[in-house]
Scaffold this motif. Structure first.
Motif, PDB file in Angstrom:
ATOM      1  N   LYS A   1       0.829  -1.207   0.000  1.00  7.43           N
ATOM      2  CA  LYS A   1       0.000   0.000   0.000  1.00  7.43           C
ATOM      3  C   LYS A   1       0.859   1.252   0.000  1.00  7.43           C
ATOM      4  O   LYS A   1       0.611   2.184  -0.765  1.00  7.43           O
ATOM      5  N   ALA A   2       1.872   1.300   0.852  1.00 11.11           N
ATOM      6  CA  ALA A   2       2.737   2.477   0.954  1.00 11.11           C
ATOM      7  C   ALA A   2       3.467   2.762  -0.353  1.00 11.11           C
ATOM      8  O   ALA A   2       3.713   3.920  -0.706  1.00 11.11           O
ATOM      9  N   ALA A   3       3.807   1.717  -1.084  1.00  3.94           N
ATOM     10  CA  ALA A   3       4.510   1.881  -2.364  1.00  3.94           C
ATOM     11  C   ALA A   3       3.546   2.224  -3.498  1.00  3.94           C
ATOM     12  O   ALA A   3       3.981   2.481  -4.619  1.00  3.94           O
ATOM     13  N   GLY A   4       2.247   2.205  -3.220  1.00  6.22           N
ATOM     14  CA  GLY A   4       1.259   2.542  -4.235  1.00  6.22           C
ATOM     15  C   GLY A   4       1.014   1.436  -5.250  1.00  6.22           C
ATOM     16  O   GLY A   4       0.513   1.697  -6.342  1.00  6.22           O
ATOM     17  N   LEU A   5       1.338   0.208  -4.889  1.00 10.05           N
ATOM     18  CA  LEU A   5       1.184  -0.906  -5.826  1.00 10.05           C
ATOM     19  C   LEU A   5      -0.183  -1.564  -5.732  1.00 10.05           C
ATOM     20  O   LEU A   5      -0.563  -2.314  -6.637  1.00 10.05           O
ATOM     21  N   VAL A   6      -0.896  -1.313  -4.638  1.00  2.00           N
ATOM     22  CA  VAL A   6      -2.275  -1.779  -4.475  1.00  2.00           C
ATOM     23  C   VAL A   6      -3.083  -0.621  -3.902  1.00  2.00           C
ATOM     24  O   VAL A   6      -2.543   0.296  -3.291  1.00  2.00           O
ATOM     25  N   GLU A   7      -4.396  -0.698  -4.107  1.00  3.32           N
ATOM     26  CA  GLU A   7      -5.280   0.374  -3.658  1.00  3.32           C
ATOM     27  C   GLU A   7      -5.724   0.215  -2.206  1.00  3.32           C
ATOM     28  O   GLU A   7      -6.030   1.192  -1.543  1.00  3.32           O
ATOM     29  N   SER A   8      -5.787  -1.035  -1.732  1.00  7.09           N
ATOM     30  CA  SER A   8      -6.353  -1.270  -0.407  1.00  7.09           C
ATOM     31  C   SER A   8      -5.719  -2.491   0.253  1.00  7.09           C
ATOM     32  O   SER A   8      -5.014  -3.269  -0.387  1.00  7.09           O
ATOM     33  N   GLY A   9      -6.044  -2.645   1.529  1.00  7.67           N
ATOM     34  CA  GLY A   9      -5.590  -3.820   2.254  1.00  7.67           C
ATOM     35  C   GLY A   9      -6.188  -5.101   1.694  1.00  7.67           C
ATOM     36  O   GLY A   9      -5.540  -6.140   1.675  1.00  7.67           O
ATOM     37  N   VAL A  10      -7.423  -5.002   1.207  1.00  4.15           N
ATOM     38  CA  VAL A  10      -8.077  -6.172   0.602  1.00  4.15           C
ATOM     39  C   VAL A  10      -7.330  -6.597  -0.655  1.00  4.15           C
ATOM     40  O   VAL A  10      -7.063  -7.784  -0.867  1.00  4.15           O
ATOM     41  N   GLU A  11      -6.968  -5.632  -1.491  1.00  3.32           N
ATOM     42  CA  GLU A  11      -6.215  -5.947  -2.714  1.00  3.32           C
ATOM     43  C   GLU A  11      -4.846  -6.525  -2.368  1.00  3.32           C
ATOM     44  O   GLU A  11      -4.379  -7.479  -3.002  1.00  3.32           O
ATOM     45  N   ALA A  12      -4.207  -5.972  -1.334  1.00  2.00           N
ATOM     46  CA  ALA A  12      -2.907  -6.504  -0.889  1.00  2.00           C
ATOM     47  C   ALA A  12      -3.057  -7.960  -0.469  1.00  2.00           C
ATOM     48  O   ALA A  12      -2.250  -8.810  -0.851  1.00  2.00           O
ATOM     49  N   LYS A  13      -4.100  -8.253   0.312  1.00  2.00           N
ATOM     50  CA  LYS A  13      -4.345  -9.622   0.769  1.00  2.00           C
ATOM     51  C   LYS A  13      -4.499 -10.568  -0.414  1.00  2.00           C
ATOM     52  O   LYS A  13      -3.940 -11.669  -0.416  1.00  2.00           O
TER      53      LYS A  13
END
Length: 73
Positions: free
Chosen positions: A19-31
């Motif tokens: 998220k901090a690197a801007g590679l995903v929009e949300s925690g759900v997307e990161a998961k």
């Protein structure tokens, strides 16, 4: 592309890095991308969103590389 994430504490969690690197929009997307095995930490596939990362760790996702650096205020 290589990005640098500076630690504010002694560690940061993998999902937070994406998220901090801007590679995903949300925690759900990161998961999703992490549990799908699309993210590597230090060259190894990592499927735990809560994996703690420390100074010197390298995260790879798609064409991106994120280096974790110790914060020196």
């Amino acid at each position: 592309m290589t990005k640098i994430i500076n630690l504010k504490k002694d560690h940061i969690k993998l999902g937070q890095v994406l998220k901090a690197a801007g590679l995903v929009e949300s925690g759900v997307e990161a998961k999703i991308v992490i549990t799908d095995g699309l993210v590597k930490v230090n060259g190894e596939i990592e499927t735990r969103r809560g994996k703690k990362l420390y100074d010197g760790d390298i995260v790879s996702f798609e064409e991106n590389e994120i280096k974790i650096k110790e914060f020196k205020g």
